[in-house]
Design a protein around this motif. Structure first.
Motif, PDB file in Angstrom:
ATOM      1  N   LYS A  94       4.155 -16.547 -11.153  1.00  0.00           N
ATOM      2  CA  LYS A  94       3.623 -16.997  -9.863  1.00  0.00           C
ATOM      3  C   LYS A  94       4.475 -16.379  -8.759  1.00  0.00           C
ATOM      4  O   LYS A  94       5.239 -17.057  -8.079  1.00  0.00           O
ATOM      5  N   PRO A  95       4.340 -15.061  -8.572  1.00  0.00           N
ATOM      6  CA  PRO A  95       5.232 -14.375  -7.630  1.00  0.00           C
ATOM      7  C   PRO A  95       4.885 -14.653  -6.180  1.00  0.00           C
ATOM      8  O   PRO A  95       3.793 -15.109  -5.839  1.00  0.00           O
ATOM      9  N   LYS A  96       5.837 -14.334  -5.330  1.00  0.00           N
ATOM     10  CA  LYS A  96       5.617 -14.228  -3.897  1.00  0.00           C
ATOM     11  C   LYS A  96       5.331 -12.742  -3.637  1.00  0.00           C
ATOM     12  O   LYS A  96       6.132 -11.886  -3.996  1.00  0.00           O
ATOM     13  N   PHE A  97       4.200 -12.463  -3.021  1.00  0.00           N
ATOM     14  CA  PHE A  97       3.796 -11.081  -2.777  1.00  0.00           C
ATOM     15  C   PHE A  97       4.068 -10.689  -1.323  1.00  0.00           C
ATOM     16  O   PHE A  97       3.759 -11.455  -0.400  1.00  0.00           O
ATOM     17  N   ILE A  98       4.623  -9.509  -1.131  1.00  0.00           N
ATOM     18  CA  ILE A  98       4.814  -8.960   0.209  1.00  0.00           C
ATOM     19  C   ILE A  98       3.986  -7.683   0.324  1.00  0.00           C
ATOM     20  O   ILE A  98       4.100  -6.775  -0.501  1.00  0.00           O
ATOM     21  N   PHE A  99       3.142  -7.648   1.338  1.00  0.00           N
ATOM     22  CA  PHE A  99       2.223  -6.525   1.539  1.00  0.00           C
ATOM     23  C   PHE A  99       2.461  -5.967   2.940  1.00  0.00           C
ATOM     24  O   PHE A  99       2.271  -6.664   3.930  1.00  0.00           O
ATOM     25  N   ILE A 100       2.923  -4.723   3.014  1.00  0.00           N
ATOM     26  CA  ILE A 100       3.194  -4.083   4.304  1.00  0.00           C
ATOM     27  C   ILE A 100       1.999  -3.228   4.694  1.00  0.00           C
ATOM     28  O   ILE A 100       1.545  -2.385   3.910  1.00  0.00           O
ATOM     29  N   VAL A 101       1.522  -3.450   5.892  1.00  0.00           N
ATOM     30  CA  VAL A 101       0.382  -2.679   6.376  1.00  0.00           C
ATOM     31  C   VAL A 101       0.841  -1.732   7.476  1.00  0.00           C
ATOM     32  O   VAL A 101       1.890  -1.913   8.083  1.00  0.00           O
ATOM     33  N   ARG A 102       0.016  -0.734   7.710  1.00  0.00           N
ATOM     34  CA  ARG A 102       0.290   0.287   8.720  1.00  0.00           C
ATOM     35  C   ARG A 102      -1.033   0.692   9.338  1.00  0.00           C
ATOM     36  O   ARG A 102      -2.086   0.532   8.714  1.00  0.00           O
ATOM     37  N   HIS A 103      -1.000   1.190  10.562  1.00  0.00           N
ATOM     38  CA  HIS A 103      -2.229   1.702  11.162  1.00  0.00           C
ATOM     39  C   HIS A 103      -2.936   2.540  10.104  1.00  0.00           C
ATOM     40  O   HIS A 103      -2.359   3.494   9.571  1.00  0.00           O
ATOM     41  N   PRO A 104      -4.174   2.178   9.736  1.00  0.00           N
ATOM     42  CA  PRO A 104      -4.839   2.843   8.607  1.00  0.00           C
ATOM     43  C   PRO A 104      -4.919   4.363   8.722  1.00  0.00           C
ATOM     44  O   PRO A 104      -4.764   5.071   7.716  1.00  0.00           O
ATOM     45  N   ILE A 105      -5.145   4.880   9.927  1.00  0.00           N
ATOM     46  CA  ILE A 105      -5.224   6.325  10.110  1.00  0.00           C
ATOM     47  C   ILE A 105      -3.847   6.964   9.944  1.00  0.00           C
ATOM     48  O   ILE A 105      -3.700   7.996   9.280  1.00  0.00           O
ATOM     49  N   ASP A 106      -2.824   6.336  10.517  1.00  0.00           N
ATOM     50  CA  ASP A 106      -1.456   6.849  10.363  1.00  0.00           C
ATOM     51  C   ASP A 106      -1.041   6.839   8.896  1.00  0.00           C
ATOM     52  O   ASP A 106      -0.367   7.765   8.423  1.00  0.00           O
ATOM     53  N   ARG A 107      -1.424   5.785   8.187  1.00  0.00           N
ATOM     54  CA  ARG A 107      -1.065   5.696   6.774  1.00  0.00           C
ATOM     55  C   ARG A 107      -1.717   6.822   5.986  1.00  0.00           C
ATOM     56  O   ARG A 107      -1.086   7.452   5.131  1.00  0.00           O
ATOM     57  N   ILE A 108      -2.998   7.082   6.265  1.00  0.00           N
ATOM     58  CA  ILE A 108      -3.712   8.160   5.571  1.00  0.00           C
ATOM     59  C   ILE A 108      -3.092   9.515   5.896  1.00  0.00           C
ATOM     60  O   ILE A 108      -2.880  10.351   5.002  1.00  0.00           O
ATOM     61  N   ASN A 109      -2.774   9.744   7.171  1.00  0.00           N
ATOM     62  CA  ASN A 109      -2.149  11.019   7.543  1.00  0.00           C
ATOM     63  C   ASN A 109      -0.815  11.214   6.836  1.00  0.00           C
ATOM     64  O   ASN A 109      -0.482  12.313   6.392  1.00  0.00           O
ATOM     65  N   SER A 110      -0.061  10.141   6.716  1.00  0.00           N
ATOM     66  CA  SER A 110       1.217  10.220   6.017  1.00  0.00           C
ATOM     67  C   SER A 110       1.009  10.531   4.539  1.00  0.00           C
ATOM     68  O   SER A 110       1.747  11.326   3.945  1.00  0.00           O
ATOM     69  N   GLU A 111      -0.003   9.913   3.946  1.00  0.00           N
ATOM     70  CA  GLU A 111      -0.281  10.186   2.537  1.00  0.00           C
ATOM     71  C   GLU A 111      -0.767  11.616   2.339  1.00  0.00           C
ATOM     72  O   GLU A 111      -0.419  12.271   1.352  1.00  0.00           O
ATOM     73  N   ILE A 112      -1.580  12.107   3.274  1.00  0.00           N
ATOM     74  CA  ILE A 112      -2.045  13.495   3.196  1.00  0.00           C
ATOM     75  C   ILE A 112      -0.853  14.448   3.124  1.00  0.00           C
ATOM     76  O   ILE A 112      -0.805  15.355   2.295  1.00  0.00           O
ATOM     77  N   ASN A 113       0.131  14.217   3.987  1.00  0.00           N
ATOM     78  CA  ASN A 113       1.292  15.107   4.005  1.00  0.00           C
ATOM     79  C   ASN A 113       2.220  14.871   2.824  1.00  0.00           C
ATOM     80  O   ASN A 113       2.963  15.774   2.425  1.00  0.00           O
ATOM     81  N   PHE A 114       2.168  13.687   2.254  1.00  0.00           N
ATOM     82  CA  PHE A 114       2.897  13.436   1.005  1.00  0.00           C
ATOM     83  C   PHE A 114       2.345  14.308  -0.107  1.00  0.00           C
ATOM     84  O   PHE A 114       3.083  14.990  -0.825  1.00  0.00           O
ATOM     85  N   TRP A 115       1.012  14.302  -0.259  1.00  0.00           N
ATOM     86  CA  TRP A 115       0.395  15.098  -1.326  1.00  0.00           C
ATOM     87  C   TRP A 115       0.442  16.583  -1.024  1.00  0.00           C
ATOM     88  O   TRP A 115       0.424  17.404  -1.938  1.00  0.00           O
ATOM     89  N   ARG A 116       0.502  16.941   0.252  1.00  0.00           N
ATOM     90  CA  ARG A 116       0.588  18.348   0.637  1.00  0.00           C
ATOM     91  C   ARG A 116       1.793  19.029  -0.013  1.00  0.00           C
ATOM     92  O   ARG A 116       1.763  20.221  -0.305  1.00  0.00           O
ATOM     93  N   ASN A 117       2.847  18.274  -0.252  1.00  0.00           N
ATOM     94  CA  ASN A 117       4.068  18.841  -0.815  1.00  0.00           C
ATOM     95  C   ASN A 117       3.947  19.202  -2.291  1.00  0.00           C
ATOM     96  O   ASN A 117       4.872  19.778  -2.864  1.00  0.00           O
ATOM     97  N   TYR A 118       2.829  18.842  -2.909  1.00  0.00           N
ATOM     98  CA  TYR A 118       2.654  19.135  -4.333  1.00  0.00           C
ATOM     99  C   TYR A 118       1.793  20.395  -4.477  1.00  0.00           C
ATOM    100  O   TYR A 118       0.600  20.372  -4.163  1.00  0.00           O
ATOM    101  N   PRO A 119       2.374  21.478  -4.950  1.00  0.00           N
ATOM    102  CA  PRO A 119       1.658  22.759  -4.996  1.00  0.00           C
ATOM    103  C   PRO A 119       0.382  22.733  -5.825  1.00  0.00           C
ATOM    104  O   PRO A 119      -0.507  23.556  -5.612  1.00  0.00           O
ATOM    105  N   GLN A 120       0.265  21.812  -6.788  1.00  0.00           N
ATOM    106  CA  GLN A 120      -0.930  21.791  -7.633  1.00  0.00           C
ATOM    107  C   GLN A 120      -2.155  21.279  -6.887  1.00  0.00           C
ATOM    108  O   GLN A 120      -3.272  21.394  -7.381  1.00  0.00           O
ATOM    109  N   TRP A 121      -1.948  20.719  -5.703  1.00  0.00           N
ATOM    110  CA  TRP A 121      -3.072  20.231  -4.906  1.00  0.00           C
ATOM    111  C   TRP A 121      -3.612  21.365  -4.055  1.00  0.00           C
ATOM    112  O   TRP A 121      -2.880  21.972  -3.276  1.00  0.00           O
ATOM    113  N   SER A 122      -4.901  21.639  -4.182  1.00  0.00           N
ATOM    114  CA  SER A 122      -5.502  22.671  -3.344  1.00  0.00           C
ATOM    115  C   SER A 122      -5.576  22.185  -1.902  1.00  0.00           C
ATOM    116  O   SER A 122      -5.255  22.907  -0.967  1.00  0.00           O
ATOM    117  N   HIS A 123      -6.006  20.952  -1.724  1.00  0.00           N
ATOM    118  CA  HIS A 123      -5.987  20.319  -0.410  1.00  0.00           C
ATOM    119  C   HIS A 123      -6.084  18.816  -0.602  1.00  0.00           C
ATOM    120  O   HIS A 123      -7.015  18.331  -1.239  1.00  0.00           O
TER     121      HIS A 123
END
Length: 271
Positions: A94-123
């Motif tokens: 019965k855990p206590k859950f902590i969920f951090i949210v971020r502006h959804p567009i900013d979060r997506i942009n950050s994730e895009i650039n996270f995956w950009r660093n992986y050469p196996q991703w075409s885009h």
């Protein structure tokens, strides 16, 4: 000591989970998992989930600790990872859950650039649908409804964590039923995506097999030299993509606001 409490920082990805984990792990009453993202409750063919194995992920000392804490963003990546909450519930936790949210567009942009660093991703935008789902905060939290109470979920904000970290640590400690403590002053967010230059990515993609034979010191010198002469592209959603993503998220944001009393109008969504 009272019976220990479990807490799980369940996401969202690229919204400050590592920073929060690093702040809280120094609390004298918190025992952090030896690996931040245990991802223990994901569906894995080679694992039978049991409490002894899970407790083995913590070096818990009952003479001083009261909380066992982990942070696995995979727990909020439905539908890629399903039935996480059921596995937690079935184990009797019965855990206590902590969920951090971020502006959804900013979060997506950050994730895009996270995956950009992986050469196996075409885009990375090839997986935009999945990124939108990870910014669908109500969808992710709704997976825990029916198993756990809303009172056992604390929602924090990425921007608040950057601007007022002590406030959020105080709120987290109160939520966990432990005394607050003064965190060390930090000047940056942990686990910030390191942007590789365009030429660096091309070199890694073409010569990845060869590069593994070179010492780290040599590769570091080459990296700095390449970054000095090559531009770094910042991949972000276009204005038309932003409009499309916001349209897709509108319903989820409305439910998130209604269910968890969280003001999403600050992100440009209607009340």
């Amino acid at each position: 000591m009272d019976e220990e409490t479990y807490t799980m920082i369940i996401g969202a990805m690229k919204a400050g989970t590592t920073t929060l984990f690093e702040h809280l792990r120094n609390h004298p009453e918190i025992c952090a998992s030896t690996k931040k993202e245990t991802e223990y409750f994901l569906d894995k063919d080679d694992i039978v989930h049991n409490l002894d194995d899970y407790n083995g992920l913590f070096q818990y000392d009952k003479s001083k600790h009261r909380v066992k804490m982990e942070a696995s963003t995979g727990y909020a990546k439905y539908p890629k990872h399903k039935d996480v909450s059921k596995r937690i519930f079935d184990l009797g936790l019965k855990p206590k859950f902590i969920f951090i949210v971020r502006h959804p567009i900013d979060r997506i942009n950050s994730e895009i650039n996270f995956w950009r660093n992986y050469p196996q991703w075409s885009h990375p935008k090839d997986n935009l649908d999945q990124m939108i789902l990870r910014s669908s905060y109500y969808l992710q939290l709704s997976q825990y409804e029916g198993f756990f109470s809303k009172e056992d979920i604390l929602i924090l904000d990425f921007d608040d964590l950057k601007k007022r970290p002590q406030e959020l640590i105080n709120a987290s400690c109160q939520f966990l039923g432990i005394d607050s403590y003064e965190i060390k002053k930090v000047d940056k967010v942990s686990n910030k995506t390191e942007m590789k230059s365009d030429l660096e990515l091309q070199i890694i993609k073409r010569y990845s097999t060869l590069l593994k034979w070179f010492p780290v010191s040599f590769k570091e010198k080459v990296k700095q030299m390449v970054r000095g002469v090559s531009k770094t592209s910042n991949w972000e959603l276009t204005s038309s993509e932003v409009k499309m993503v916001k349209q897709q998220l509108e319903g989820d944001m409305h439910l998130f606001q209604k269910t968890y009393n969280y003001d999403t109008s600050k992100w440009g969504f209607s009340k």
